[in-house]
Design an enzyme around this catalytic site. Structure first.
Site, PDB file in Angstrom:
ATOM      1  CG  ASP A 145     -22.768  -6.060  -5.144  1.00  0.00           C
ATOM      2  OD1 ASP A 145     -22.379  -6.950  -6.168  1.00  0.00           O
ATOM      3  OD2 ASP A 145     -23.116  -7.447  -4.139  1.00  0.00           O
ATOM      4  CE  LYS A 153     -28.258 -11.598  -9.405  1.00  0.00           C
ATOM      5  NZ  LYS A 153     -27.924 -10.281  -8.016  1.00  0.00           N
ATOM      6  CE1 TYR A 161     -29.228 -11.092  -0.353  1.00  0.00           C
ATOM      7  CE2 TYR A 161     -28.819 -10.982  -2.680  1.00  0.00           C
ATOM      8  CZ  TYR A 161     -29.144 -12.036  -1.260  1.00  0.00           C
ATOM      9  OH  TYR A 161     -29.040 -12.811  -1.320  1.00  0.00           O
TER      10      TYR A 161
HETATM   11  C1  LIG Z   1     -27.639 -11.501  -6.761  1.00  0.00           C
HETATM   12  C2  LIG Z   1     -26.696 -10.751  -6.447  1.00  0.00           C
HETATM   13  C3  LIG Z   1     -25.806 -10.627  -5.534  1.00  0.00           C
HETATM   14  C4  LIG Z   1     -25.640 -12.227  -5.120  1.00  0.00           C
HETATM   15  O1  LIG Z   1     -25.366 -12.474  -5.952  1.00  0.00           O
HETATM   16  P1  LIG Z   1     -25.099 -14.688  -6.245  1.00  0.00           P
HETATM   17  O2  LIG Z   1     -24.795 -15.003  -7.446  1.00  0.00           O
HETATM   18  O3  LIG Z   1     -26.790 -14.898  -5.655  1.00  0.00           O
HETATM   19  O4  LIG Z   1     -24.817 -15.342  -4.895  1.00  0.00           O
HETATM   20  C5  LIG Z   1     -24.569  -9.670  -4.848  1.00  0.00           C
HETATM   21  N1  LIG Z   1     -25.012  -8.570  -5.190  1.00  0.00           N
HETATM   22  C6  LIG Z   1     -25.931  -8.242  -5.672  1.00  0.00           C
HETATM   23  C7  LIG Z   1     -26.072  -7.057  -5.492  1.00  0.00           C
HETATM   24  C8  LIG Z   1     -26.605  -9.276  -6.192  1.00  0.00           C
HETATM   25  O5  LIG Z   1     -27.618  -8.384  -6.401  1.00  0.00           O
END
Ligand SMILES: *Cc1c(COP(=O)(O)O)cnc(C)c1O
Length: 430
Positions: free
Chosen positions: A241, A269, A146
């Protein structure tokens, strides 16, 4: 036994008249596990408290940011101090330098960084930069990873391996996802095939170096290095990511653990300590393509805002404590071993994938290495477990495709409490 849920039920009924599905992010609605979401009012260390006064032992951690638990005193103080000096200036601030330096010092591949407001913004911007830098359009992503809700990420794999994608949501132009190629996680051959089919078309590969959005799936031996080599061979940009794994699996993220350096990294995060934030960074030569230094445009009114920076600085300072990640690893493996042991005692087949403080539980006897393995596990059983745990004051994420996060606020006693309730649940299944 069922919890009192009068206030949450009332609030949810009202919320549904005000916001689509009553929420501002879909998974919060409990649609996948069933039932009514709890409206939380307060967090303290390992606990969250809902509007009916129920206390839960929390392993969702607001989906990852809260590696130090809820309401950590140092973060709270830093944020309050920051607010007292004003909330936003729309100018550069010293705190941005401080957090940028901390990120650059910690994450091996980052030489320069740009702060944004969310992980979604970070991944969208990193892909734009990769495309601008390579003058190519195609990106490769992996099933089950994701990367936020950017248009070109919301796609499903086409009919064959290494073909172009189909939109996975209405509202996404077909043309947009036709520049995305989705392949199975841990399948290096599929990636090579995609490159060989488009030898000078692929701008970037983006992936979670440890997947945390289909439970927990670690990269197989040589997978990350193989991707690194393919990107070097075909002049494509490798993007890790690390919105979840950054400062979660080690101070330097998954790239430090596996000793494979991407060209660009996205963060979010944890680096905001619970405040809205995202970041992308990497090689200075590539980052020089970002405006105003270079031609690739990206901007934000509240980017690098002083409150998020204060939350991030306080968090990263705390995380720089000797032995902290070793303790988290020990607690994560205690958690995983505990679940395995309890399930085995009750003859319930499960797989637990654990990496540091990330734990994923699957009801299956097959190994979990990619998204189809996850989809073939018994998600329904997870959904029942979720409700059972809630009734016993334990808060796991309201979806079977998520990671449980251990924080420094958790102790072995907390995990023993989960083992006890999980044992009762397993006994009921038998
Ligand atoms: C949570 C998440 C995102 C998106 O971050 P948001 O702050 O919710 O937009 C992107 N990549 C990964 C791996 C994530 O877990």
């Amino acid at each position: 036994m069922s919890l009192i849920k009068i206030q949450s039920t009332k609030l949810f009924e009202k919320a549904k008249t005000l916001m689509p599905g009553g929420v501002n992010s879909p998974v919060r609605s409990f649609k996948s596990v069933g039932g009514t979401p709890h409206f939380m009012e307060k967090g303290d260390g390992p606990y969250v408290f809902d509007a009916d006064g129920n206390r839960f032992l929390d392993f969702t951690a607001s989906w990852g940011p809260l590696i130090l638990g809820h309401s950590h005193p140092k973060i709270k103080d830093a944020v309050i101090n920051s607010v007292e000096q004003g909330t936003t200036f729309g100018t550069p601030t010293k705190r941005e330098n401080t957090l940028a330096q901390m990120v650059i010092d910690a994450v091996p591949s980052i030489e320069k960084v740009r702060f944004v407001n969310s992980g979604t913004e970070a991944t969208m911007s990193a892909v734009r930069l990769a495309r601008g830098y390579t003058h190519r359009d195609l990106i490769i992503k992996f099933e089950g990873c994701y990367h936020g809700h950017g248009d070109f990420f919301l796609s499903n794999a086409g009919s064959g391996l290494a073909t172009f994608d189909q939109p996975s949501s209405p509202g996404i132009p077909k043309a947009v996802v036709e520049s995305t190629i989705t392949v199975p996680y841990n399948d290096l051959n599929a990636v090579r095939e995609a490159f060989e089919g488009n030898p000078s078309g692929i701008a970037a590969i983006i992936l979670e170096p440890i997947a945390g959005n289909m439970g927990v799936v670690a990269p197989s031996d040589g997978f990350l290095q193989g991707l690194r080599d393919l990107c070097t061979e075909f002049d494509a940009v490798l993007i890790f990511d690390e919105v979840i794994t950054g400062f979660r699996v080690a101070h330097g993220g998954a790239q430090k653990v596996f000793n494979v350096l991407p060209d660009l990294t996205t963060l979010g995060k944890i680096i905001g300590g619970g405040l809205p934030v995202g970041a992308y960074g990497g090689k200075a030569e590539i980052m020089a393509y970002i405006a105003p230094e270079g031609p690739v445009y990206q901007a934000g009114t509240l980017s690098g805002n002083p409150i998020s920076m204060a939350g991030g600085i306080a968090t990263l300072k705390e995380l720089n404590t000797d032995g902290l990640y070793e303790e988290l690893e020990e607690m994560g493996s205690y958690f995983a071993d505990g679940l395995r042991q309890v399930a085995a005692e009750n003859n319930i087949p499960i797989k637990v994938n654990q990496f540091g403080s990330m734990v994923g539980l699957f009801f299956t006897d097959s190994d979990i290495n990619n998204f189809s393995d996850v989809a073939n596990s018994e998600i329904e059983t997870y959904n029942s477990l979720h409700g059972y745990l809630l009734d016993n004051n334990i808060y796991f994420p309201p979806s079977g495709y998520e990671t449980f996060f251990v924080s420094t606020a958790h102790s072995k006693e907390h995990i023993d409490a989960v083992k006890r309730v999980f044992g009762e649940f397993c006994a009921g299944l038998g």
